[in-house]
Scaffold this active site. Structure first.
Site, PDB file in Angstrom:
ATOM      1  N   ASP A   1      25.641  -6.096  12.580  1.00  0.00           N
ATOM      2  CA  ASP A   1      25.906  -4.864  13.328  1.00  0.00           C
ATOM      3  C   ASP A   1      24.852  -4.633  14.418  1.00  0.00           C
ATOM      4  O   ASP A   1      23.697  -5.031  14.257  1.00  0.00           O
ATOM      5  CB  ASP A   1      25.919  -3.679  12.343  1.00  0.00           C
ATOM      6  CG  ASP A   1      26.563  -2.453  12.943  1.00  0.00           C
ATOM      7  OD1 ASP A   1      27.341  -2.586  13.903  1.00  0.00           O
ATOM      8  OD2 ASP A   1      26.279  -1.342  12.454  1.00  0.00           O
TER       9      ASP A   1
ATOM     10  N   HIS B   1      28.240  -8.713  22.313  1.00  0.00           N
ATOM     11  CA  HIS B   1      28.998  -9.598  21.422  1.00  0.00           C
ATOM     12  C   HIS B   1      28.724 -11.064  21.761  1.00  0.00           C
ATOM     13  O   HIS B   1      28.626 -11.911  20.876  1.00  0.00           O
ATOM     14  CB  HIS B   1      30.499  -9.305  21.519  1.00  0.00           C
ATOM     15  CG  HIS B   1      30.853  -7.939  21.008  1.00  0.00           C
ATOM     16  ND1 HIS B   1      30.376  -7.436  19.821  1.00  0.00           N
ATOM     17  CD2 HIS B   1      31.641  -6.953  21.534  1.00  0.00           C
ATOM     18  CE1 HIS B   1      30.837  -6.216  19.634  1.00  0.00           C
ATOM     19  NE2 HIS B   1      31.603  -5.893  20.661  1.00  0.00           N
TER      20      HIS B   1
ATOM     21  N   LEU C   1      27.538 -26.690   3.536  1.00  0.00           N
ATOM     22  CA  LEU C   1      27.474 -25.218   3.527  1.00  0.00           C
ATOM     23  C   LEU C   1      28.893 -24.693   3.701  1.00  0.00           C
ATOM     24  O   LEU C   1      29.661 -25.236   4.505  1.00  0.00           O
ATOM     25  CB  LEU C   1      26.612 -24.729   4.708  1.00  0.00           C
ATOM     26  CG  LEU C   1      26.586 -23.220   4.986  1.00  0.00           C
ATOM     27  CD1 LEU C   1      25.696 -22.505   3.963  1.00  0.00           C
ATOM     28  CD2 LEU C   1      26.056 -22.918   6.395  1.00  0.00           C
TER      29      LEU C   1
HETATM   30  C1  IPE Z   1      30.758  -3.144  10.407  1.00  0.00           C
HETATM   31  O1  IPE Z   1      30.264  -2.664  11.601  1.00  0.00           O
HETATM   32  C2  IPE Z   1      31.750  -4.236  10.639  1.00  0.00           C
HETATM   33  C3  IPE Z   1      31.193  -5.478  11.134  1.00  0.00           C
HETATM   34  C4  IPE Z   1      29.915  -5.746  11.297  1.00  0.00           C
HETATM   35  C5  IPE Z   1      32.145  -6.479  11.427  1.00  0.00           C
HETATM   36  P1  IPE Z   1      30.899  -1.353  12.293  1.00  0.00           P
HETATM   37  O2  IPE Z   1      30.069  -1.083  13.484  1.00  0.00           O
HETATM   38  O3  IPE Z   1      32.342  -1.536  12.498  1.00  0.00           O
HETATM   39  O4  IPE Z   1      30.664  -0.289  11.154  1.00  0.00           O
HETATM   40  P2  IPE Z   1      30.604   1.294  11.224  1.00  0.00           P
HETATM   41  O5  IPE Z   1      31.746   1.769  12.059  1.00  0.00           O
HETATM   42  O6  IPE Z   1      29.284   1.656  11.818  1.00  0.00           O
HETATM   43  O7  IPE Z   1      30.712   1.711   9.793  1.00  0.00           O
HETATM   44  C1  IPE Z   2      28.927  -5.386  15.315  1.00  0.00           C
HETATM   45  O1  IPE Z   2      28.337  -4.732  16.371  1.00  0.00           O
HETATM   46  C2  IPE Z   2      30.046  -6.294  15.741  1.00  0.00           C
HETATM   47  C3  IPE Z   2      31.384  -5.844  15.351  1.00  0.00           C
HETATM   48  C4  IPE Z   2      31.662  -4.847  14.586  1.00  0.00           C
HETATM   49  C5  IPE Z   2      32.491  -6.591  15.905  1.00  0.00           C
HETATM   50  P1  IPE Z   2      28.952  -3.383  16.937  1.00  0.00           P
HETATM   51  O2  IPE Z   2      29.965  -3.716  17.966  1.00  0.00           O
HETATM   52  O3  IPE Z   2      29.424  -2.503  15.852  1.00  0.00           O
HETATM   53  O4  IPE Z   2      27.677  -2.750  17.622  1.00  0.00           O
HETATM   54  P2  IPE Z   2      27.186  -1.252  17.525  1.00  0.00           P
HETATM   55  O5  IPE Z   2      27.052  -0.927  16.072  1.00  0.00           O
HETATM   56  O6  IPE Z   2      28.204  -0.404  18.198  1.00  0.00           O
HETATM   57  O7  IPE Z   2      25.864  -1.258  18.224  1.00  0.00           O
HETATM   58 MG    MG Z   3      28.539  -1.087  14.696  1.00  0.00          MG
END
Ligand code: IPE
Ligand code: IPE
Ligand code: MG
Length: 247
Positions: free
Chosen positions: A26, A43, A137
């Site tokens: 995240d 990303h 792995l």
């Molecule tokens: C969790 O991250 C999902 C992934 C890392 C794929 P999100 O950014 O979607 O989670 P929330 O919305 O903060 O719970």
């Molecule tokens: C995690 O990073 C990746 C996915 C959930 C696809 P985020 O896109 O949630 O990044 P933040 O949390 O908004 O910074």
């Molecule tokens: Mg996020």
């Protein structure tokens, strides 16, 4: 590197390394925004981190690395971001397949792939098939994955078996449930790491991590590096896992 040296010095530590590590990756969006860039830029950077983390996992000989890449709730995001995420997924599957084979990595996608485009589904199948015999792995990519979805699917499969008289209700155990989840090919998850500073699981493997160790870091996913990973591993090997028993 420091961790590796310590492990060589102390064989007991070596034995207590996690075998199955899962990561909730995240913080990509915030990482990009802090640089005045679009979330998509984060990303792309996150993808580079995935390569680093896979190398690290091979180095420490983990058996399984599970990466939470796209949740069943992430469809709520703007369409453009979703499209870019799908493209990145498609192109990395396409470009990494040789590397996966070279490194003896078996790739599995866990999640509801029926929601993906037919070209992405096809690409997933190709890579899974080409890497199926690799045993260095297991790399699980959780895509359109939700812990609740996983349990519902398991219930459906079990009910079907009961209905068709292949299974009696009295024989349903925790093992039955585990073996009907998308992680049926996996040993238990020892350690869950979440980057990005949130203290929640966001519907990730809720059954599977009932007794996993959890490690949260504020580091945003694109900045996650070997030293942060080693901190998490170090924290794990210094914990006492009692599983309800006493020392
Ligand atoms: C969790 O991250 C999902 C992934 C890392 C794929 P999100 O950014 O979607 O989670 P929330 O919305 O903060 O719970
Ligand atoms: C995690 O990073 C990746 C996915 C959930 C696809 P985020 O896109 O949630 O990044 P933040 O949390 O908004 O910074
Ligand atoms: Mg996020």
């Amino acid at each position: 590197m420091l961790l590796k040296k310590l492990l060589i010095l102390n064989q007991n530590y070596s034995k207590s390394l996690p075998k199955h590590v899962a990561i909730i990756m995240d913080g990509n969006g915030r990482w990009a925004n802090r640089r005045g860039e679009e979330r998509i830029f984060g990303h792309q950077a996150g993808l580079r981190t995935i390569r680093r983390v896979v190398s690290f996992s091979l180095f420490y000989k983990f058996k399984i690395l599970t990466l939470y890449a796209f949740s069943s709730e992430n469809w709520k995001r703007p369409l453009l971001e979703i499209m870019v995420l799908m493209e990145l997924f498609f192109f990395s599957l396409h470009s990494e397949v040789n590397n996966l084979n070279k490194k003896n990595i078996c790739l599995k996608v866990i999640g509801d792939t029926t929601k993906f485009s037919s070209s992405l589904r096809k690409q997933i199948k190709i890579v899974e098939k080409l890497t199926v015999n690799n045993d260095g792995l297991i790399l699980n990519i959780a895509a359109n994955y939700g812990g609740k979805w996983d349990i519902v699917e398991a219930i459906k499969k079990i009910v079907k078996r009961v209905k068709n008289c292949y299974l009696s209700i009295d024989n349903i155990t925790e093992y039955t449930v585990s073996k009907n989840l998308s992680t049926k090919h996996c040993i238990p998850i020892d350690l869950v790491i979440r980057t990005g500073g949130e203290f929640r699981l966001s519907n990730f493997c809720i059954w599977q991590i009932a007794y996993s160790e959890l490690y949260f870091t504020n580091v945003l996913w694109p900045d996650f590096n070997r030293s942060v990973f080693e901190k998490a591993i170090f924290s794990f090997i210094n914990r006492k896992r009692r599983f309800g028993s006493i020392d």
